[in-house]
Design an enzyme around this catalytic site. Sequence first.
Site, PDB file in Angstrom:
ATOM      1  N   ARG A 163       0.800  -1.223   0.000  1.00  0.00           N
ATOM      2  CA  ARG A 163       0.000   0.000   0.000  1.00  0.00           C
ATOM      3  C   ARG A 163       0.833   1.273   0.000  1.00  0.00           C
ATOM      4  NH1 ARG A 163      -2.923  -3.735   1.666  1.00  0.00           N
ATOM      5  NH2 ARG A 163      -0.980  -4.325   2.611  1.00  0.00           N
ATOM      6  N   THR A 164       1.807   1.341   0.906  1.00  0.00           N
ATOM      7  CA  THR A 164       2.534   2.601   1.063  1.00  0.00           C
ATOM      8  C   THR A 164       3.295   2.916  -0.220  1.00  0.00           C
ATOM      9  OG1 THR A 164       2.720   2.125   3.404  1.00  0.00           O
ATOM     10  CG2 THR A 164       4.152   3.840   2.548  1.00  0.00           C
ATOM     11  N   LYS A 176      26.423  -4.801  -1.381  1.00  0.00           N
ATOM     12  CA  LYS A 176      27.882  -4.793  -1.495  1.00  0.00           C
ATOM     13  C   LYS A 176      28.516  -4.101  -0.299  1.00  0.00           C
ATOM     14  CE  LYS A 176      27.611  -4.186  -6.514  1.00  0.00           C
ATOM     15  NZ  LYS A 176      27.858  -3.153  -7.536  1.00  0.00           N
ATOM     16  N   ARG A 178      11.439   3.619   3.194  1.00  0.00           N
ATOM     17  CA  ARG A 178      11.065   2.671   4.259  1.00  0.00           C
ATOM     18  C   ARG A 178      12.286   1.816   4.564  1.00  0.00           C
ATOM     19  NH1 ARG A 178       5.824  -1.118   4.464  1.00  0.00           N
ATOM     20  NH2 ARG A 178       5.005   0.889   5.167  1.00  0.00           N
ATOM     21  N   HIS A 229       5.481   5.901  11.566  1.00  0.00           N
ATOM     22  CA  HIS A 229       4.939   5.788  10.213  1.00  0.00           C
ATOM     23  C   HIS A 229       4.003   6.987  10.021  1.00  0.00           C
ATOM     24  CE1 HIS A 229       3.628   4.180   6.518  1.00  0.00           C
ATOM     25  NE2 HIS A 229       3.310   2.956   6.870  1.00  0.00           N
TER      26      HIS A 229
HETATM   27  C1  NCD Z   1       1.813  -1.132   8.158  1.00  0.00           C
HETATM   28  C2  NCD Z   1       3.309  -0.959   8.269  1.00  0.00           C
HETATM   29  O1  NCD Z   1       4.040  -1.197   7.312  1.00  0.00           O
HETATM   30  O2  NCD Z   1       3.710  -0.540   9.348  1.00  0.00           O
HETATM   31  N1  NCD Z   1       1.373  -1.248   6.846  1.00  0.00           N
HETATM   32  C3  NCD Z   1       1.167  -0.129   6.093  1.00  0.00           C
HETATM   33  O3  NCD Z   1       2.038   0.683   5.891  1.00  0.00           O
HETATM   34  N2  NCD Z   1      -0.064   0.062   5.616  1.00  0.00           N
HETATM   35  C4  NCD Z   1       1.269  -2.141   9.068  1.00  0.00           C
HETATM   36  C5  NCD Z   1       1.817  -3.526   9.069  1.00  0.00           C
HETATM   37  O4  NCD Z   1       2.758  -3.867   8.358  1.00  0.00           O
HETATM   38  O5  NCD Z   1       1.270  -4.325   9.829  1.00  0.00           O
END
Ligand code: NCD
Length: 307
Positions: A53-54, A82, A103, A131
């Site tokens: 999703r993100t 590397k 991320r 997040h």
């Molecule tokens: C979450 C995350 O990555 O922290 N997912 C997201 O970004 N929608 C929640 C999760 O991974 O459980």
Amino acid sequence: MAPSWQGRDVISIREFSRRDIETVLQEAQRIHPNPDLLRGKVMASLFFEPSTRTQLSFASACERLGGRIIGFSDVESTSQKKGETLADTIRMVERYADVIVMRHPLEGSARLAADVAGVPVINAGDGANQHPTQTLLDLFTIQRCLGRIDGLRIGMVGDLRFGRTVHSLATALTRFEDVSLRLISPPNLRMPESVLRELEGTVNYHEQEKLELEGLDVVYVTRIQRERFPDIEEYEKVKGAYVLTPQIVQEQLREDAIVLHPLPRVDEIHPDVDALPQAKYFEQAGNGVPVRMALLKLVLLGEGGGA
Ligand code: NCD
């Protein structure tokens, strides 16, 4: 003076005042696809940890505003394999892009990237820490569904220890008035003390183990974060601790209450809940696009930019 939006990093929701949060939500409410807005801008999308999703909603947001995307989602294909340091990767990427969305599995990595980069860095999740963009879309969803955030009774269910989405969301709620939080988790997955301390004096909270949802306006369910357990046996003991079934929703929640989940879900919400009026988690995932469009616009063009 409030920091200006243009060039701003989005690392922790702690750096956001109520006014800042409202600016993003209002912008997200207004924004619509415009292939000229970010024309000529490049977004680097660096995903050192899995994401559906993100990553896709940032990509969709950028595409809908006419920006271009470079990046990777498979760390195996990068020079980190590397032995390149994160700082060196960022020093290079900042020369290739106007904004970096990242991320990473390590807490603090987004801050490190922001310290090194001359272009804005947006934290798309750093380990179990923060997040912030998920929190903004969570708040946007609550505001859209219930018309307000002040005065709500919100339950958080599941892995409150390792779940970064609930850490960011809990902090954000301290910016609002008269919110109360019911923190429902197994004893070994309680909300960290550091977050609880932030709530003191602003958000009235109560911790419990039992899945009791009566009286709540919002139920925010989370996945047990298997990948963050130092010991897999500890995970085995708590997996499947909570399963929200249609029966529980119908017996315990009002029809106008809402059930949210950042997704992905494993087994903590039964699929039959999806058809109930309270289930808003797919709508929530969809809201990632306007909220991330708003953020990209704000950090690249500033408030009022391109309007
Ligand atoms: C979450 C995350 O990555 O922290 N997912 C997201 O970004 N929608 C929640 C999760 O991974 O459980």
